[in-house]
Design an enzyme around this catalytic site. Structure first.
Site, PDB file in Angstrom:
ATOM      1  N   ASP A 145      45.181  42.869  29.974  1.00 46.72           N
ATOM      2  CA  ASP A 145      44.218  43.123  31.038  1.00 46.72           C
ATOM      3  C   ASP A 145      44.857  42.695  32.364  1.00 46.72           C
ATOM      4  OD1 ASP A 145      41.107  43.700  31.466  1.00 46.72           O
ATOM      5  OD2 ASP A 145      41.686  42.057  32.804  1.00 46.72           O
ATOM      6  N   HIS A 158      40.754  53.735  45.401  1.00 46.75           N
ATOM      7  CA  HIS A 158      40.997  54.074  43.990  1.00 46.75           C
ATOM      8  C   HIS A 158      42.277  54.880  43.792  1.00 46.75           C
ATOM      9  CE1 HIS A 158      37.268  52.556  42.192  1.00 46.75           C
ATOM     10  NE2 HIS A 158      36.723  52.819  43.377  1.00 46.75           N
ATOM     11  N   ASP A 188      41.564  48.926  33.531  1.00 43.29           N
ATOM     12  CA  ASP A 188      42.843  48.221  33.586  1.00 43.29           C
ATOM     13  C   ASP A 188      43.160  47.528  32.264  1.00 43.29           C
ATOM     14  OD1 ASP A 188      40.845  46.357  33.760  1.00 43.29           O
ATOM     15  OD2 ASP A 188      41.789  45.154  35.325  1.00 43.29           O
TER      16      ASP A 188
END
Length: 268
Positions: A145, A158, A188
């Site tokens: 992560d 974004h 992610d």
């Protein structure tokens, strides 16, 4: 249409057969059909089925005269004389390359992450079940992560976040060798499935990933140097041979690593 002798050598063929494989008839006559094939064992199984009354279909990749490879199917049946003696085989070859390519595209669309090109969540679960089903293989699951990724989207937009994900996906993918595979589950979150359950090897790879994924990323004039990974590690069979349980264990280990950021944590 084509005919083979008892040993599988081409004896006759019509113009359509020649056109499909790209060879003139004089080059094909007397050639072993297996010469055209990438996997000769496929032909052996078709010509010598386990059951006498079987007539299995040939489905194989054939090399054309120009070096290209196509996908073909054929139903090959024996030629016998009045005394039931085998004299050869006959068949009709079908080029199914376009259909196979279309099916491959559909599979890729269903199993590949559109942004990064890595396997997606569906592909991850499928591969994990495959490795742990039947005779389970020892493996190590890495749950990755990204720390502070939301800050990238909030600050730079974004589109920049997407470019960062693509870059880090390539770094992750290049950190392992086949058959080990990297996946993007969404957002992610990434995973790695690595064959083998050696703890020391897993920790070495995790340490390398921390370095690789923490390196600054340049996107145009922008340099992003604050995104780091948190990595959770679980292995099978030590932690579980059940896919859902193994995922849960690796996910929990990742959250433990995330308490400190830019760390890896091996499940206990």
């Amino acid at each position: 249409y084509f005919e083979l002798d008892e040993a599988g050598y081409l004896q006759s063929m019509n113009p359509a057969f020649c056109s499909q494989v790209g060879y003139p008839a004089e080059s094909l006559s007397g050639m072993a059909f297996a010469t055209l094939m990438e996997n000769e064992e496929v032909l052996h199984r078709v010509l010598h089925p386990q059951q006498r009354d079987e007539s299995p279909a040939l489905s194989a990749r054939l090399r054309r005269a120009d070096g290209s490879v196509g996908h073909y199917q054929a139903r090959i049946t024996p030629i016998v004389d009045g005394q039931k003696t085998l004299r050869g085989y006959r068949g009709i070859l079908h080029d199914v390359s376009a259909h196979v390519e279309y099916q491959n595209q559909l599979y890729a669309m269903a199993h590949n992450d559109a942004l990064t090109g890595l396997g997606n969540r569906k592909a991850f679960h499928h591969y994990l079940r495959e490795l742990l089903g039947g005779q389970p293989q020892p493996l190590t699951l890495f749950f990755v992560d990204l720390d502070r990724f939301k800050q990238v989207n909030d600050t730079f937009g974004h589109e920049t976040g997407d470019e960062l994900l693509v870059c880090l996906a390539r770094r992750l993918e290049n950190s392992v060798r086949k058959p080990d595979r990297a996946f993007r589950l969404g957002g992610d979150e990434f995973t790695l499935l690595v064959l083998g359950d050696n703890v020391e090897a897993a920790e070495r790879l995790a340490a390398r990933l921390l370095g690789v994924l923490s390196k600054p990323v340049r996107i145009g004039e922008l340099v992003i140097d604050f995104v780091t990974p948190s990595i959770g590690i679980a292995n099978s069979p030590r932690h579980s041979t059940d896919p859902a349980e193994l995922i849960k264990t690796a996910d929990a280990a990742m959250y433990e690593a995330k308490r400190h950021r830019n760390q890896y944590h091996l499940a206990q």
